[in-house]
Design an enzyme around this catalytic site. Structure first.
Site, short mmCIF file in Angstrom:
data_model
loop_
_atom_site.label_atom_id
_atom_site.label_comp_id
_atom_site.label_asym_id
_atom_site.label_seq_id
_atom_site.Cartn_x
_atom_site.Cartn_y
_atom_site.Cartn_z
N ASN A 165 32.50 14.08 31.79
CA ASN A 165 32.55 12.82 32.55
C ASN A 165 31.63 12.80 33.77
O ASN A 165 31.19 11.74 34.19
CB ASN A 165 33.99 12.49 32.95
CG ASN A 165 34.66 13.58 33.75
OD1 ASN A 165 34.25 14.75 33.71
ND2 ASN A 165 35.70 13.23 34.48
N GLU A 264 40.04 23.22 37.88
CA GLU A 264 40.31 21.84 38.29
C GLU A 264 40.73 21.11 37.03
O GLU A 264 39.92 20.89 36.12
CB GLU A 264 39.08 21.22 38.93
CG GLU A 264 39.37 19.93 39.66
CD GLU A 264 39.01 18.72 38.83
OE1 GLU A 264 39.96 18.07 38.34
OE2 GLU A 264 37.83 18.42 38.66
N CYS A 298 39.04 12.49 36.79
CA CYS A 298 40.30 13.15 37.10
C CYS A 298 40.90 12.60 38.39
O CYS A 298 42.11 12.69 38.61
CB CYS A 298 40.10 14.65 37.20
SG CYS A 298 38.83 15.13 38.39
N GLU A 472 37.05 23.69 44.99
CA GLU A 472 35.60 23.57 44.88
C GLU A 472 35.11 22.75 46.07
O GLU A 472 35.83 21.91 46.59
CB GLU A 472 35.21 22.91 43.57
CG GLU A 472 35.54 23.76 42.36
CD GLU A 472 35.06 23.17 41.04
OE1 GLU A 472 34.45 23.91 40.27
OE2 GLU A 472 35.31 21.97 40.80
#
Length: 491
Positions: A165, A264, A298, A472
């Site tokens: 994505n 993640e 997300c 991150e």
């Protein structure tokens, strides 16, 4: 290079987008000679084919990363930083070509793709700056018997797995801190969008990255390929972005060699509008949080909880905005919402919408797949959504906004936290103290308080519960690729 769609020719000519595996500084075909087709989700047209790696290619990539590890770990931080800054500049210079490449293989609008390139490049700049500022510690032990010296060492060979994505940003968000920390890497991009990752790798090569520091394997069989890399005892780190289901499987595999893991995973973000919220600001934030990348993020707002006093006004405003969104192929300059990534994504989104409607929800706008070619689903607003509807408990990953009204603020946290996920939440209120109080009670790693966008290279991105492990971005993202080493000594 095999390129089948004329739309890619200008990009290939301008950027020399490779389509082979990158192993030990050489672009090479897969050992089996197999190719993987990359398609435009707006038309189904095959854009290109890339090398389709198997386990032997994966083993060769780990060999190359392990061979390059000692020299790269010993490279001065400033030299690593200068290389990352050159990559940052090259990405900016090629912003339009990269954006078009992303839009073609991913389907997102050009506006979204341009924003992604800017965001992705910023990770190179951030970690170029952050990598030269890492400091250890020196202190006296409490007993006075010796000194305590703490320094940070690269964790070692790191396997980086990225989703489709955000094919540029998810790659640079992992590559940049790994390289800044002194780690060598193997990147496995998603099979749906490998071209962007290969273009980023070529940019790093042009910036002067030594052979073997970054290796790239594209594959249609991720299980055996990733399994081979994780089973190699020289691999020490796994960084993965993707679904919680796949994350669980990878954690089990990584446990065999006790790998350090940063993950993640999925999200189910609530978007809360309190009675005192600025409705215009909340609606603008809702469109950003919901419709970025057509809802295929997300961080996308998945569940809208709106106070009864402003519920109808909010729904009216959201419906007007969603109905006005122009749906079309990403490369079309007028498009604001591109296709979903594939037919399975359309089926999943439509299944969640159908389930909600069968349970009593109403589609005020949208609500069924678009006719014609491509994997399109129209912007959709659902109201009267019952709390047992699957759409409130599963990640939607599409342009669908289910709205639930509430009356008592004391019931709000129970609604918001009723999920196994805890990546990001959004909250709109005119009362900052109330907002901060509620934010502390929300079980998520990130909260957008009167903001529909939270991502920033300088901020620690990550979730709680089953939305992942580690962070991150920010300094925390660099530390994921480092191990603290303590030396006891006296002088």
């Amino acid at each position: 290079m095999t390129v089948l769609d004329a739309a890619l020719h200008p990009i290939v000519e301008a950027m020399s987008v490779p389509t082979e595996l990158l192993v030990g500084g050489a672009w090479r075909p897969a050992g089996t000679g197999r190719r993987l087709e990359v398609s435009d989700p707006a038309t189904g047209t095959v854009l290109a084919t890339v090398a389709d790696a198997d386990s032997s290619d994966a083993a060769a990539a780990v060999d190359a990363a392990a061979a390059a590890a000692p020299d790269w770990a010993a490279t001065a931080p400033r030299i690593r930083a200068d290389l990352l800054m050159r990559a940052f500049a090259l990405m900016h210079d090629r912003r339009e070509e990269l954006a078009l490449l992303i839009s073609l293989e991913n389907g997102k609008s050009l506006a979204d793709a341009r924003s992604e390139v800017t965001y992705a490049a910023e990770f190179f700049r951030w970690y170029a700056e952050e990598g030269v500022r890492l400091r250890g510690q020196v202190g006296m032990s409490p007993s006075g018997a010796n000194r305590l010296l703490v320094s940070y060492q690269p964790v070692g060979v790191s396997v980086l797995i990225t989703p489709w994505n955000f094919p540029a940003a998810m790659a640079t968000r992992k590559i940049a801190p790994a390289l800044a920390a002194g780690c060598t890497t193997v990147l496995k991009p998603a099979a749906e969008t490998p071209l962007t990752a290969l273009a980023v790798a070529a940019i790093l090569e042009e910036a002067g990255l030594p052979a073997g520091v970054l290796n790239v394997v594209t594959t249609s069989t991720p299980g055996p390929v990733v399994g081979t890399m994780l089973a190699d005892r020289r691999t020490r780190m796994l960084s993965f972005t993707g679904s919680t289901e796949v994350g669980r499987l990878l954690l089990r595999t990584a446990a065999d060699n006790v790998l350090k893991c940063a993950m993640e995973l999925g999200g189910n973000a609530p978007f809360v509008v309190l009675a005192d919220a600025d409705l215009e600001a909340a609606l603008e934030g809702a469109m950003i949080a919901k419709m970025r990348n057509g809802g295929q993020a997300c961080t996308a707002a998945n569940r809208f909880f709106v106070h009864a006093d402003v519920h109808d006004a909010f729904v009216d405003g959201l419906v007007a905005r969603m109905a006005a969104v122009k749906v079309g192929p990403g490369p079309d300059e007028d498009s604001q919402c591109g296709p979903l990534i594939n037919a399975e994504a359309v089926r999943k989104v439509d299944g969640l919408v159908r389930d909600a409607i069968e349970r009593g929800a109403r589609a005020v706008v949208g609500g069924s797949p678009a006719d014609g070619p491509g994997h399109f689903y129209p912007p959709t607003v659902l109201v009267d959504v019952p709390l047992d509807a699957r759409i409130l408990h599963e990640e939607v990953f599409g342009p669908v906004a289910p709205v639930v009204g509430f009356e008592r603020e004391e019931d709000l946290l129970a609604l918001v936290n009723d999920t196994e996920f805890g990546l990001v939440s959004y909250l709109y209120t005119a009362d900052l103290a109330r907002g901060l109080r509620l934010a502390e009670g929300i079980e998520s790693g990130m909260v957008g308080l009167n903001r529909g966008l939270v991502s920033d290279p300088a901020a620690p991105f990550g979730g709680t519960k089953q939305s992942g492990l580690g962070r991150e971005g920010s300094t925390e993202g660099l530390l994921e690729f480092l191990e603290a080493q303590y030396v006891a000594t006296s002088w």
